[in-house]
Design a protein around this motif. Structure first.
Motif, PDB file in Angstrom:
ATOM      1  N   TYR A   1      24.614   8.305 -51.796  1.00 58.09           N
ATOM      2  CA  TYR A   1      24.729   8.798 -50.426  1.00 58.09           C
ATOM      3  C   TYR A   1      24.266  10.245 -50.358  1.00 58.09           C
ATOM      4  CZ  TYR A   1      27.794   4.813 -49.247  1.00 58.09           C
ATOM      5  OH  TYR A   1      28.310   3.563 -49.022  1.00 58.09           O
ATOM      6  N   ASN A   2      23.435  10.560 -49.370  1.00 53.79           N
ATOM      7  CA  ASN A   2      23.078  11.951 -49.133  1.00 53.79           C
ATOM      8  C   ASN A   2      24.334  12.726 -48.712  1.00 53.79           C
ATOM      9  OD1 ASN A   2      22.263  14.204 -47.090  1.00 53.79           O
ATOM     10  ND2 ASN A   2      20.389  13.789 -48.230  1.00 53.79           N
ATOM     11  N   HIS A   3      24.473  13.958 -49.192  1.00 56.41           N
ATOM     12  CA  HIS A   3      25.716  14.698 -48.929  1.00 56.41           C
ATOM     13  C   HIS A   3      25.895  15.030 -47.448  1.00 56.41           C
ATOM     14  CE1 HIS A   3      22.692  17.838 -49.635  1.00 56.41           C
ATOM     15  NE2 HIS A   3      23.434  18.657 -48.917  1.00 56.41           N
ATOM     16  N   TYR A   4      24.783  15.126 -46.696  1.00 54.33           N
ATOM     17  CA  TYR A   4      24.920  15.371 -45.259  1.00 54.33           C
ATOM     18  C   TYR A   4      25.468  14.131 -44.553  1.00 54.33           C
ATOM     19  CZ  TYR A   4      22.227  19.650 -45.925  1.00 54.33           C
ATOM     20  OH  TYR A   4      21.804  20.891 -46.332  1.00 54.33           O
TER      21      TYR A   4
ATOM     22  N   GLN B   1      19.146   7.658 -47.554  1.00 58.23           N
ATOM     23  CA  GLN B   1      18.313   8.637 -48.260  1.00 58.23           C
ATOM     24  C   GLN B   1      18.220   9.959 -47.493  1.00 58.23           C
ATOM     25  OE1 GLN B   1      14.558   6.758 -49.065  1.00 58.23           O
ATOM     26  NE2 GLN B   1      15.455   5.214 -50.393  1.00 58.23           N
ATOM     27  N   PHE B   2      18.127   9.887 -46.179  1.00 57.80           N
ATOM     28  CA  PHE B   2      18.135  11.064 -45.308  1.00 57.80           C
ATOM     29  C   PHE B   2      17.117  12.106 -45.766  1.00 57.80           C
ATOM     30  CE2 PHE B   2      20.585  14.073 -42.491  1.00 57.80           C
ATOM     31  CZ  PHE B   2      20.592  13.244 -41.388  1.00 57.80           C
ATOM     32  N   ASN B   3      15.865  11.668 -45.961  1.00 56.63           N
ATOM     33  CA  ASN B   3      14.797  12.580 -46.356  1.00 56.63           C
ATOM     34  C   ASN B   3      13.570  12.357 -45.477  1.00 56.63           C
ATOM     35  OD1 ASN B   3      13.615  10.205 -47.340  1.00 56.63           O
ATOM     36  ND2 ASN B   3      14.316  10.594 -49.429  1.00 56.63           N
ATOM     37  N   ARG B   4      12.524  13.111 -45.707  1.00 54.36           N
ATOM     38  CA  ARG B   4      11.350  13.053 -44.846  1.00 54.36           C
ATOM     39  C   ARG B   4      10.644  11.702 -44.901  1.00 54.36           C
ATOM     40  NH1 ARG B   4       8.334  18.961 -45.466  1.00 54.36           N
ATOM     41  NH2 ARG B   4       9.997  20.199 -44.485  1.00 54.36           N
TER      42      ARG B   4
ATOM     43  N   ARG C   1      10.278   9.280 -41.694  1.00 52.42           N
ATOM     44  CA  ARG C   1       8.951   8.895 -41.203  1.00 52.42           C
ATOM     45  C   ARG C   1       8.875   7.378 -40.992  1.00 52.42           C
ATOM     46  NH1 ARG C   1       4.848   9.225 -45.754  1.00 52.42           N
ATOM     47  NH2 ARG C   1       5.978   7.291 -46.199  1.00 52.42           N
ATOM     48  N   ASP C   2       9.402   6.619 -41.937  1.00 52.84           N
ATOM     49  CA  ASP C   2       9.387   5.154 -41.807  1.00 52.84           C
ATOM     50  C   ASP C   2      10.274   4.698 -40.662  1.00 52.84           C
ATOM     51  OD1 ASP C   2       7.668   5.001 -43.952  1.00 52.84           O
ATOM     52  OD2 ASP C   2       9.244   4.626 -45.418  1.00 52.84           O
ATOM     53  N   PHE C   3      11.409   5.356 -40.493  1.00 54.32           N
ATOM     54  CA  PHE C   3      12.314   5.035 -39.387  1.00 54.32           C
ATOM     55  C   PHE C   3      11.644   5.319 -38.051  1.00 54.32           C
ATOM     56  CE2 PHE C   3      15.381   6.813 -36.318  1.00 54.32           C
ATOM     57  CZ  PHE C   3      16.183   5.711 -36.104  1.00 54.32           C
ATOM     58  N   LEU C   4      10.977   6.447 -37.947  1.00 59.78           N
ATOM     59  CA  LEU C   4      10.343   6.846 -36.694  1.00 59.78           C
ATOM     60  C   LEU C   4       9.143   5.965 -36.352  1.00 59.78           C
ATOM     61  CD1 LEU C   4      11.378   9.219 -34.994  1.00 59.78           C
ATOM     62  CD2 LEU C   4       9.413  10.552 -35.770  1.00 59.78           C
TER      63      LEU C   4
ATOM     64  N   THR D   1      19.953  15.757 -34.598  1.00 59.73           N
ATOM     65  CA  THR D   1      20.301  17.171 -34.676  1.00 59.73           C
ATOM     66  C   THR D   1      20.638  17.562 -36.115  1.00 59.73           C
ATOM     67  OG1 THR D   1      21.135  17.184 -32.397  1.00 59.73           O
ATOM     68  CG2 THR D   1      21.886  18.947 -33.857  1.00 59.73           C
ATOM     69  N   THR D   2      21.438  16.738 -36.773  1.00 58.75           N
ATOM     70  CA  THR D   2      21.807  17.010 -38.165  1.00 58.75           C
ATOM     71  C   THR D   2      20.590  17.000 -39.077  1.00 58.75           C
ATOM     72  OG1 THR D   2      23.993  16.018 -37.828  1.00 58.75           O
ATOM     73  CG2 THR D   2      23.225  16.241 -40.108  1.00 58.75           C
ATOM     74  N   TYR D   3      19.723  16.016 -38.885  1.00 55.39           N
ATOM     75  CA  TYR D   3      18.539  15.920 -39.745  1.00 55.39           C
ATOM     76  C   TYR D   3      17.646  17.145 -39.598  1.00 55.39           C
ATOM     77  CZ  TYR D   3      14.027  14.633 -41.600  1.00 55.39           C
ATOM     78  OH  TYR D   3      12.844  14.652 -42.304  1.00 55.39           O
ATOM     79  N   PHE D   4      17.301  17.520 -38.371  1.00 50.76           N
ATOM     80  CA  PHE D   4      16.369  18.625 -38.169  1.00 50.76           C
ATOM     81  C   PHE D   4      16.975  19.967 -38.593  1.00 50.76           C
ATOM     82  CE2 PHE D   4      14.438  15.642 -34.983  1.00 50.76           C
ATOM     83  CZ  PHE D   4      13.227  15.488 -35.650  1.00 50.76           C
TER      84      PHE D   4
END
Length: 316
Positions: free
Chosen positions: A82-85, A134-137, A141-144, A159-162
Motif C-alpha cells: 500500500y502506498n503510504h498516502y 500504487q498511487f504513482n504517475r 496515467r492508465d487510470f486517466l 487533490t491528494t495525488y497532485f
C-alpha cells in the motif's frame, strides 16, 4: 451456469451474478471485487474511526505502510504494498467514501454501468484498483486513460495525488479545480441548451440524450487539452473553445493562479509542466459539477465479469 428459456422458447445459458459476499465479508465491502484489497484498507480506517481514534487502532494502519501484502485467489498469489498516502487517507476515514463513490463513475462511451457494458467497467475497476494501490504517475496515467465522469466525492483523491505525489501547492490545485469545474459546467450547459425550462423551475436530471451530448462535449474539451503542444496553446485554445461553447461565459476568476503557473512553466520553481497542467484539467473537469441534479437511475450493484480467470494484476 443455469438454463432458462427466452421469449422464443429457446434454451439459453446464463452465468448467475455472484452474491454480494463474494466481494468481501467485511464492513464497507466494495461493489466490485477488483477493489477488494483497497476496500479492506478503507474498512480498517472506518473501524479505527469507530474506535474513536484509539492509538492501537491507528497503529494497525500505520504498520501497513509499505508492508508486504498478498492477494490469494484461484490457486495463485500476488504481492503488493500500500502506498503510504493511501494509508493516510484510510486513517482519516476518507478511503471508504472514495472507493464507494468511484463505483458510480460513468464511462463516457458505454454510458452508465449495466449488464451489457460490465466488461468495460471491469477494465475501469482494475485500473482504478491499481492506481489506488500504487498511487504513482504510471498508474495514474492508465487510470486517466479511461474517459469518464466521476462523482464529486473523488475530489479528495485527485487533490491528494497532485499535492502529495506531484508536489503542487494546495493553492494551485484549488485554482485548477475551479477551471476544471467550469469546463464540466460548460458541457452541462450545452447539454441542456435546447430545454424550454420555465423561469424559476427546479432543474431536472439529464435525459439519456442529454447525457450523450454532455459526454460528447467533455470528450471534445479533453481532446483540445491533450492536443495542446505548448502551455500557451493549452491556456488560450482550451479556454477560448470552452467559452464559445458556453456562449461567452468567462472562466472563473479563481482559475487565475493555475493559468499563471501553467504559462510560466518550469521557468519558475513552482511552475507547472505542460503534462501536469493537462492532467489536472482533465481530472478536475471530469468531476460532476454541483449544479447538475443527480439522476435516479444508478448502476446495477454487483455487476461482475463471471470469468474466473479475470484476476487483478496489481503489478502490471
Amino acid at each position: 451456469m443455469f438454463q432458462e428459456k427466452n421469449k422464443k422458447g429457446e434454451v439459453t445459458k446464463e452465468s448467475p451474478l455472484r452474491p454480494k459476499i463474494y466481494d468481501g465479508n467485511f464492513p464497507h465491502a466494495p461493489r466490485s471485487s477488483a477493489l477488494g484489497p483497497v476496500a479492506l484498507l478503507g474498512s480498517i480506517g472506518s473501524w479505527a474511526k469507530e474506535a474513536e481514534d484509539t492509538p492501537w487502532a491507528l497503529d494497525v494502519l500505520e504498520s501497513l505502510k509499505n508492508a508486504q501484502m498478498y492477494v490469494i485467489s484461484y490457486g495463485k498469489a500476488q504481492s503488493f504494498r500500500y502506498n503510504h498516502y493511501l494509508v493516510d487517507l484510510a486513517k482519516e476515514n476518507r478511503l471508504s467514501e472514495i472507493i464507494d463513490s468511484l463505483y458510480y463513475t460513468v464511462l463516457l462511451s458505454p454510458g452508465p454501468r449495466n449488464l451489457d457494458n460490465r466488461n468495460d467497467y471491469q477494465v475501469f475497476d482494475l485500473f482504478t484498483a491499481r492506481f489506488l494501490i500504487q498511487f504513482n504517475r504510471v498508474s495514474f496515467r492508465d487510470f486517466l486513460a479511461q474517459r469518464a465522469e466521476y462523482p464529486s466525492q473523488t475530489n479528495i483523491l485527485f487533490t491528494t495525488y497532485f499535492e502529495k505525489m506531484e508536489g503542487i501547492s494546495p493553492e494551485t490545485v484549488k485554482s485548477a479545480k475551479a477551471l476544471g469545474s467550469w469546463f464540466n459546467r460548460v458541457a452541462y450547459l450545452v447539454a441542456i441548451s435546447e430545454r424550454n425550462t420555465p423561469p424559476g423551475a427546479k432543474p431536472t436530471p439529464l435525459t439519456a440524450d442529454e447525457r450523450k451530448i454532455k459526454a460528447k462535449m467533455l470528450v471534445e474539451l479533453e481532446s483540445a487539452i491533450f492536443s495542446a503542444k505548448t502551455s500557451d496553446d493549452l491556456v488560450s485554445h482550451t479556454i477560448a473553445r470552452a467559452g464559445r461553447l458556453a456562449g461567452g461565459i468567462d472562466a472563473p476568476e479563481e482559475a487565475g493562479l493555475f493559468i499563471e503557473k501553467t504559462l510560466v512553466g518550469k521557468a519558475m520553481p513552482d511552475g507547472l509542466t505542460l503534462k501536469q497542467a493537462q492532467n489536472m484539467l482533465i481530472a478536475f473537469s471530469r468531476l460532476r459539477n454541483k449544479y447538475e441534479p443527480k439522476a435516479s437511475d444508478g448502476p446495477i450493484d454487483n455487476i461482475e465479469n463471471q470469468n474466473e480467470e479475470d484476476d487483478l494484476d496489481l503489478q502490471a
